[in-house]
Design an enzyme around this catalytic site. Structure first.
Site, PDB file in Angstrom:
ATOM      1  N   TYR A 100       0.830  -1.218   0.000  1.00  0.00           N
ATOM      2  CA  TYR A 100       0.000   0.000   0.000  1.00  0.00           C
ATOM      3  C   TYR A 100       0.863   1.267   0.000  1.00  0.00           C
ATOM      4  O   TYR A 100       1.072   1.898   1.015  1.00  0.00           O
ATOM      5  CB  TYR A 100      -0.900  -0.031   1.241  1.00  0.00           C
ATOM      6  N   ARG A 158      -1.349   7.934  -3.803  1.00  0.00           N
ATOM      7  CA  ARG A 158      -2.226   6.994  -3.101  1.00  0.00           C
ATOM      8  C   ARG A 158      -3.493   7.648  -2.556  1.00  0.00           C
ATOM      9  O   ARG A 158      -3.486   8.777  -2.090  1.00  0.00           O
ATOM     10  CB  ARG A 158      -1.455   6.365  -1.932  1.00  0.00           C
ATOM     11  N   ASP A 159      -4.575   6.866  -2.609  1.00  0.00           N
ATOM     12  CA  ASP A 159      -5.870   7.281  -2.064  1.00  0.00           C
ATOM     13  C   ASP A 159      -6.304   8.619  -2.651  1.00  0.00           C
ATOM     14  O   ASP A 159      -6.526   9.599  -1.942  1.00  0.00           O
ATOM     15  CB  ASP A 159      -5.807   7.363  -0.538  1.00  0.00           C
ATOM     16  N   SER A 213      -5.651   9.270   4.229  1.00  0.00           N
ATOM     17  CA  SER A 213      -4.611   8.256   4.050  1.00  0.00           C
ATOM     18  C   SER A 213      -3.780   8.490   2.800  1.00  0.00           C
ATOM     19  O   SER A 213      -3.265   7.560   2.195  1.00  0.00           O
ATOM     20  CB  SER A 213      -5.247   6.860   4.009  1.00  0.00           C
ATOM     21  N   ASP A 272      -8.081   0.318  -2.406  1.00  0.00           N
ATOM     22  CA  ASP A 272      -8.760   1.502  -2.952  1.00  0.00           C
ATOM     23  C   ASP A 272      -8.293   1.961  -4.326  1.00  0.00           C
ATOM     24  O   ASP A 272      -8.949   2.789  -4.948  1.00  0.00           O
ATOM     25  CB  ASP A 272      -8.645   2.715  -2.015  1.00  0.00           C
ATOM     26  N   ASP A 326      -8.691   5.423  11.302  1.00  0.00           N
ATOM     27  CA  ASP A 326      -8.877   5.606   9.863  1.00  0.00           C
ATOM     28  C   ASP A 326      -8.485   7.014   9.426  1.00  0.00           C
ATOM     29  O   ASP A 326      -8.205   7.247   8.246  1.00  0.00           O
ATOM     30  CB  ASP A 326     -10.340   5.379   9.466  1.00  0.00           C
TER      31      ASP A 326
END
Length: 392
Positions: A114, A119-120, A126, A165, A347
């Protein structure tokens, strides 16, 4: 991130640890000979998901902070539950060494890959360390070192959960500039990861969101085609077993008629639980030419009816630990229930002044206060424990 037939967003976690310059450590408890996993079969029928050292240490510290004797006893049992370890930054690859050191031959070490560039792309909580145009760094500084560590441990079995994701965001959030910018990095990055990590002692599952994301009727076919495209671009690696669903999520496995079945737009989503989603998405994947078996995260999905809508992904208030990892799912297409998200790790922060604050972490159904993504939230851990089904 509002979940609808057109747009859905992400959920994930991260934590930062100091880097290590040590040579790859070999497992002291590993098998006496090299492991070969047959990805055409369900390896979770043979191997038990390992209770990794990092989460065990987090839980041990949490136990020390609990004064109630009964709760303390229950909390200690959580550390024995197998869960996936998130290698969510270049620095956190160092967690691999301690994690692999005590994996017995009958266990399989779960790792979350990840750290994609950009990312995201549809959420702030995140966001990763690599910019969307830093694909080369992802390959050479992130994937390649992980490959080296796994190759140094041929006598240990690994289950890899690939990039939560990422591909689902390309399906439903392509209208966002951040996701459009990340498209090349996501597709090429995931393909590189699949090709590079296609090792004999590895089985891989690519993230596929959940029933409230790619489960919408209009998203099933495009979602399956996106996963299949990247898989084929990687050369259809034989160690890819299928996909992962509900990672860090809250959806019920088999609740009927479903948590959001009475919503005004429910008629556009027939996947009102993860069991239905796995059944329908697997069929779409098979048509698209992608391996159709799944693992499902049940780590925090014990309590339903807590969210205002499908897309409320951040620190859901009132949640509880769910079914423990098992290969006994009752559905051949579902290889195992797993704990993908370590329960107790946040989270995302509820601090509105924080750079990585995402408004979903400030919604009425989100637990407050909550620290940055990946940081430990003691009160939230205790809530998950008290609401666990089955109880500890």
């Amino acid at each position: 991130m509002k979940v609808s037939t057109a747009s859905v967003a992400a959920l994930a976690a991260g934590a930062i640890a100091a880097p290590s310059n040590k040579a790859p450590r070999k497992s002291a408890a590993a098998c006496s000979e090299a492991v070969t996993l047959d990805a055409s079969t369900n390896v979770f029928k043979k191997y038990t998901l390992h209770a990794n050292t990092f989460y065990r240490s987090e839980v041990a510290k949490a136990v020390e902070a609990i004064s109630d004797a009964s709760l303390k006893t229950s909390a200690a049992k959580v550390g024995d539950v197998g869960s996936f370890l998130w290698l969510d930054s270049i620095a956190n690859i160092a967690k691999f060494d301690d994690a692999v050191a005590d994996v017995p031959c009958e266990n399989i070490l779960g790792l979350v890959i990840y750290d994609l560039p950009g990312r995201d792309c549809a959420a702030k909580a995140s966001n990763g360390e690599l910019k969307y145009n830093e694909l080369d760094r992802y390959k050479t500084e992130y994937i390649d070192p992980i490959v080296a560590k796994i190759k140094a441990n041929p006598n240990t079995a690994f289950a890899l959960l690939i990039e939560p994701d990422s591909l689902p965001n390309l399906v439903t959030n392509a209208d966002k500039t951040t996701c459009a910018d990340s498209k090349t990095g996501y597709e090429e990055g995931v393909a590189y990861a699949l090709k590079s990590l296609n090792l004999p002692n590895v089985v891989m599952y690519i993230d596929a969101g959940h029933g409230g994301w790619l489960g919408w009727d209009a998203n099933l076919k495009p979602g399956a085609e996106e996963l299949a495209k990247v898989y084929k671009n990687a050369g259809s690696p034989k160690q890819v077993r299928g996909y992962a669903t509900n990672i860090a999520g809250w959806n019920s496995w088999d609740e009927e008629p479903g948590e959001f079945s009475d919503a005004s737009d429910a008629k556009y989503n027939s996947c009102q639980n993860e069991k239905t989603y796995v059944t329908k998405f697997s069929a779409a994947l098979k048509t698209a030419g992608f391996p159709e078996h799944a693992i499902v995260d049940t780590g925090r999905n014990a309590v339903t009816g807590l969210r205002e809508e499908w897309g409320d992904w951040c620190n859901v208030n009132g949640a509880g630990f769910g079914v423990r990892p098992t290969a006994d799912t009752g559905l051949e297409l579902a290889d195992a229930f797993v704990w993908g998200k370590p329960g107790g790790e946040s989270d995302g922060t509820s601090d509105e002044s924080a750079t990585r604050y995402d408004s979903f972490c400030g919604k009425p159904d989100a637990y407050k206060p909550s620290p940055e993504a990946g940081e430990w939230n003691q009160a939230y851990f205790e809530m998950l424990l008290k609401n666990a089904k089955p109880a500890f």
